[in-house]
Scaffold this motif. Sequence first.
Motif, mmCIF file in Angstrom:
data_model
loop_
_atom_site.group_PDB
_atom_site.id
_atom_site.type_symbol
_atom_site.label_atom_id
_atom_site.label_comp_id
_atom_site.label_asym_id
_atom_site.label_seq_id
_atom_site.Cartn_x
_atom_site.Cartn_y
_atom_site.Cartn_z
ATOM 1 N N THR A 40 0.847 -1.198 0.000
ATOM 2 C CA THR A 40 0.000 0.000 0.000
ATOM 3 C C THR A 40 0.883 1.248 0.000
ATOM 4 N N ALA A 41 0.329 2.317 -0.582
ATOM 5 C CA ALA A 41 1.017 3.610 -0.597
ATOM 6 C C ALA A 41 -0.016 4.714 -0.454
ATOM 7 N N GLY A 42 0.464 5.883 -0.046
ATOM 8 C CA GLY A 42 -0.428 7.029 0.084
ATOM 9 C C GLY A 42 -0.581 7.773 -1.220
ATOM 10 N N ASN A 43 0.526 8.328 -1.723
ATOM 11 C CA ASN A 43 0.489 9.146 -2.939
ATOM 12 C C ASN A 43 1.483 8.706 -4.008
ATOM 13 N N ASN A 44 2.490 7.937 -3.636
ATOM 14 C CA ASN A 44 3.584 7.618 -4.562
ATOM 15 C C ASN A 44 3.182 6.472 -5.493
ATOM 16 N N ALA A 45 2.332 6.810 -6.461
ATOM 17 C CA ALA A 45 1.800 5.791 -7.374
ATOM 18 C C ALA A 45 2.900 5.167 -8.229
ATOM 19 N N ASP A 46 3.849 5.972 -8.674
ATOM 20 C CA ASP A 46 4.885 5.459 -9.579
ATOM 21 C C ASP A 46 5.723 4.378 -8.896
ATOM 22 N N LEU A 47 6.154 4.647 -7.650
ATOM 23 C CA LEU A 47 6.965 3.648 -6.954
ATOM 24 C C LEU A 47 6.126 2.426 -6.588
ATOM 25 N N LEU A 48 4.867 2.630 -6.232
ATOM 26 C CA LEU A 48 3.986 1.493 -5.921
ATOM 27 C C LEU A 48 3.840 0.585 -7.145
ATOM 28 N N ALA A 63 -3.889 4.909 -1.389
ATOM 29 C CA ALA A 63 -4.821 5.616 -0.498
ATOM 30 C C ALA A 63 -5.433 6.846 -1.162
ATOM 31 N N ASN A 64 -4.633 7.561 -1.967
ATOM 32 C CA ASN A 64 -5.152 8.721 -2.694
ATOM 33 C C ASN A 64 -5.922 8.239 -3.916
ATOM 34 N N GLU A 65 -7.236 8.400 -3.855
ATOM 35 C CA GLU A 65 -8.105 7.850 -4.916
ATOM 36 C C GLU A 65 -7.866 8.510 -6.271
ATOM 37 N N ASP A 66 -7.239 9.687 -6.287
ATOM 38 C CA ASP A 66 -6.960 10.360 -7.559
ATOM 39 C C ASP A 66 -6.009 9.546 -8.429
ATOM 40 N N HIS A 67 -5.232 8.657 -7.805
ATOM 41 C CA HIS A 67 -4.237 7.864 -8.551
ATOM 42 C C HIS A 67 -4.742 6.466 -8.912
ATOM 43 N N PHE A 68 -6.004 6.175 -8.601
ATOM 44 C CA PHE A 68 -6.507 4.804 -8.780
ATOM 45 C C PHE A 68 -6.404 4.345 -10.233
ATOM 46 N N ALA A 84 -8.478 1.471 -3.823
ATOM 47 C CA ALA A 84 -8.107 2.849 -3.498
ATOM 48 C C ALA A 84 -8.922 3.355 -2.320
ATOM 49 N N GLY A 85 -8.336 4.312 -1.608
ATOM 50 C CA GLY A 85 -9.047 4.971 -0.517
ATOM 51 C C GLY A 85 -8.625 4.486 0.860
ATOM 52 N N GLN A 86 -8.890 5.326 1.863
ATOM 53 C CA GLN A 86 -8.527 4.997 3.235
ATOM 54 C C GLN A 86 -9.269 3.757 3.743
ATOM 55 N N GLU A 87 -10.525 3.612 3.349
ATOM 56 C CA GLU A 87 -11.309 2.465 3.812
ATOM 57 C C GLU A 87 -10.731 1.152 3.298
ATOM 58 N N ALA A 88 -10.206 1.188 2.070
ATOM 59 C CA ALA A 88 -9.599 -0.021 1.490
ATOM 60 C C ALA A 88 -8.378 -0.460 2.300
ATOM 61 N N LEU A 89 -7.651 0.515 2.888
ATOM 62 C CA LEU A 89 -6.501 0.184 3.731
ATOM 63 C C LEU A 89 -6.915 -0.689 4.914
ATOM 64 N N THR A 90 -8.044 -0.332 5.522
ATOM 65 C CA THR A 90 -8.488 -1.076 6.702
ATOM 66 C C THR A 90 -9.081 -2.430 6.325
ATOM 67 N N GLN A 91 -9.530 -2.579 5.085
ATOM 68 C CA GLN A 91 -10.154 -3.833 4.671
ATOM 69 C C GLN A 91 -9.147 -4.847 4.122
#
Length: 385
Positions: A40-48, A63-68, A84-91
């Motif tokens: 999982t990553a917050g904003n670094n879509a390229d490295l993910l 986590a940032n849905e703009d990068h989904f 994508a999203g914070q909720e997906a992190l918890t699931q």
Amino acid sequence: MADEQRKKHIAILGSTGSIGTQALEVMEEQADHFQVEVLTAGNNADLLIEQSLKFRPNAVVIANEDHFDKVRDALWDADIKVYAGQEALTQVVEMEEIDIVLTALVGFAGLKPTISAIEAGKHIALANKETLVVAGDIITTLARNKGVNIYPVDSEHSAIFQCLVGEWNNPIEKIYLTASGGPFRGRTRADLAEVTKAQALKHPNWDMGAKITIDSASLMNKGLEVIEAKWLFGLKNEQIDVIVHPQSIIHSIAQFEDGSMKAQMGLPDMKLPIQYALGFPERLKNDFPRFNFLDYPQLTFEAPDKETFKNLQLAFDALEKGGNMPCALNAANEVAVELFLKDQIGFLEMSDVIAKAMHATQFKEKPTIDDLIETDRVARAFVRR
């Protein structure tokens, strides 16, 4: 080669940060023992995306849905599930295949996913100290009830953990968390008034992310570790002390009731505590650099300067007060560091605004998770004002 079924399947929350990237290096070197299950990553879509194509996890979360769309399209042909999203992190941490969740998220953001992982019965490799700082009582109680082990990844807590293996029935008299003293050890408050962001980001011994590096420079990182240690090892406040050790070779010390002390030593390298947490109880052979006594003819120790570095004293104050006060301390500090990194407040002002935020926080002795979320929100808003 180890049978595929015997590999530990690991979820890394925060795989693009300092701890996450080093954890992947460990897992690559120990490919017979570990399988990457979730990244999982917050904003670094390229490295993910790059990590995912290399390690082929079952699922990833941005986590940032703009990068989904970007992540999904890049991984479509690799047959990797993308959420994508914070909720997906918890699931995602509830996935059946996961054995250990490495929580390498920075700050308060690690709390909810860690709770979900524990509730799902997953063992935790904890690099997110804020989880125990904010909600230590709730987290440790939940882990006990669920039969979940929490393996510390912080080098200091890993050191204490390693010293305690085989000593479970021998009570601790005291623990000493060692601190390098950061880049400003020995400076006066007058010296620190003009400190720049670039100076604060130059840690003498450790390579860490920006937030933790600033916390280390202000000694807040050590203060948060003091609070974390209380919950990890079931200690009373007076059983925890901090000693400055500039060489960062002794990572921490456990003292027992007979007066004997155990210290864990080694070169400052986060990959060792990461590997120990993921591989426990095994010590896995590796090619990490080895410590040479002759390279360090002197190991020195000194008391921390709580007058100059007020954050450490504020952390001890929060520990003593208990309740939701460590949560307020952590929230105020996260925003203060953010403002310092944006050149909006000075180095010494961080302590001032944290102290004011703690003073303004309504005290709750037995906070619920909802109370802690509200405390976090209010303290952050106070500092931003």
